[in-house]
Design an enzyme around this catalytic site. Structure first.
Site: not given
Length: 167
Positions: A91, A133-134, A137
């Site tokens: 990341c 993953h994004e 966030h």
């Protein structure tokens, strides 16, 4: 276009839940352009607005070496998940740290593009992992928080040592 500052874990702002984009306008398109420039300059494959201290639901990614497939996701939502896979993730907000994370093998995501048009994408492989993953966030979750408490502790210790040596 401008390079944006990428927040570094464990900065608390990374835990802010992003709000939906109300209108896809010139401000959002400039943010997208700046996010792409920042991601490419940092040699990343994905970047969420949360990572650059903008708490709106915007993600950019490009999994290609030659920057030929830029993808924009505004207000993305995963509507289906299937299977399970593991992948060693890294990341831009946690530089130099890589570890194996378990995620869905396939996802279906709905979002808006940079023109404000709705689209649906069915993704598998690295694209599915990157999407998850994004989107984490945008929910205020950093990938290391998907690891065991023991691994999280080791990572925090490593980052603190690194920080002491750079001051």
């Amino acid at each position: 276009m401008a390079l944006l500052n990428i927040l570094q874990y464990p900065d608390e702002r990374l835990h802010t839940v992003a709000k939906p984009v109300e209108q896809v306008d010139e401000r959002i398109r400039k943010l997208i352009a700046d996010m792409f420039e920042t991601m490419y300059e940092s040699r990343g494959i994905g970047l969420a607005a949360t990572q650059v201290d903008v708490h709106e639901r915007v993600v950019v990614m490009d999994l290609t070496e030659d920057r030929s497939e830029p993808r924009v996701f505004i207000n993305p939502v995963i509507v289906e998940k299937d299977g399970e896979t593991t992948y060693e993730e890294g990341c831009l907000s946690v530089p130099g740290i890589y570890d194996t994370v378990t995620r869905a093998e396939r996802v279906k995501v709905e979002a808006l593009n940079e023109k404000g048009e709705k689209f649906t994408l069915e993704a598998d492989g690295l694209l599915a992992i990157c999407v998850q993953h994004e989107l984490d966030h945008l929910m205020g979750i950093v990938f290391v928080e998907r690891l065991s408490q023991l691994k999280q502790g080791r990572i925090k210790t490593k980052l603190k040592k690194r920080q002491k040596h750079t001051i």
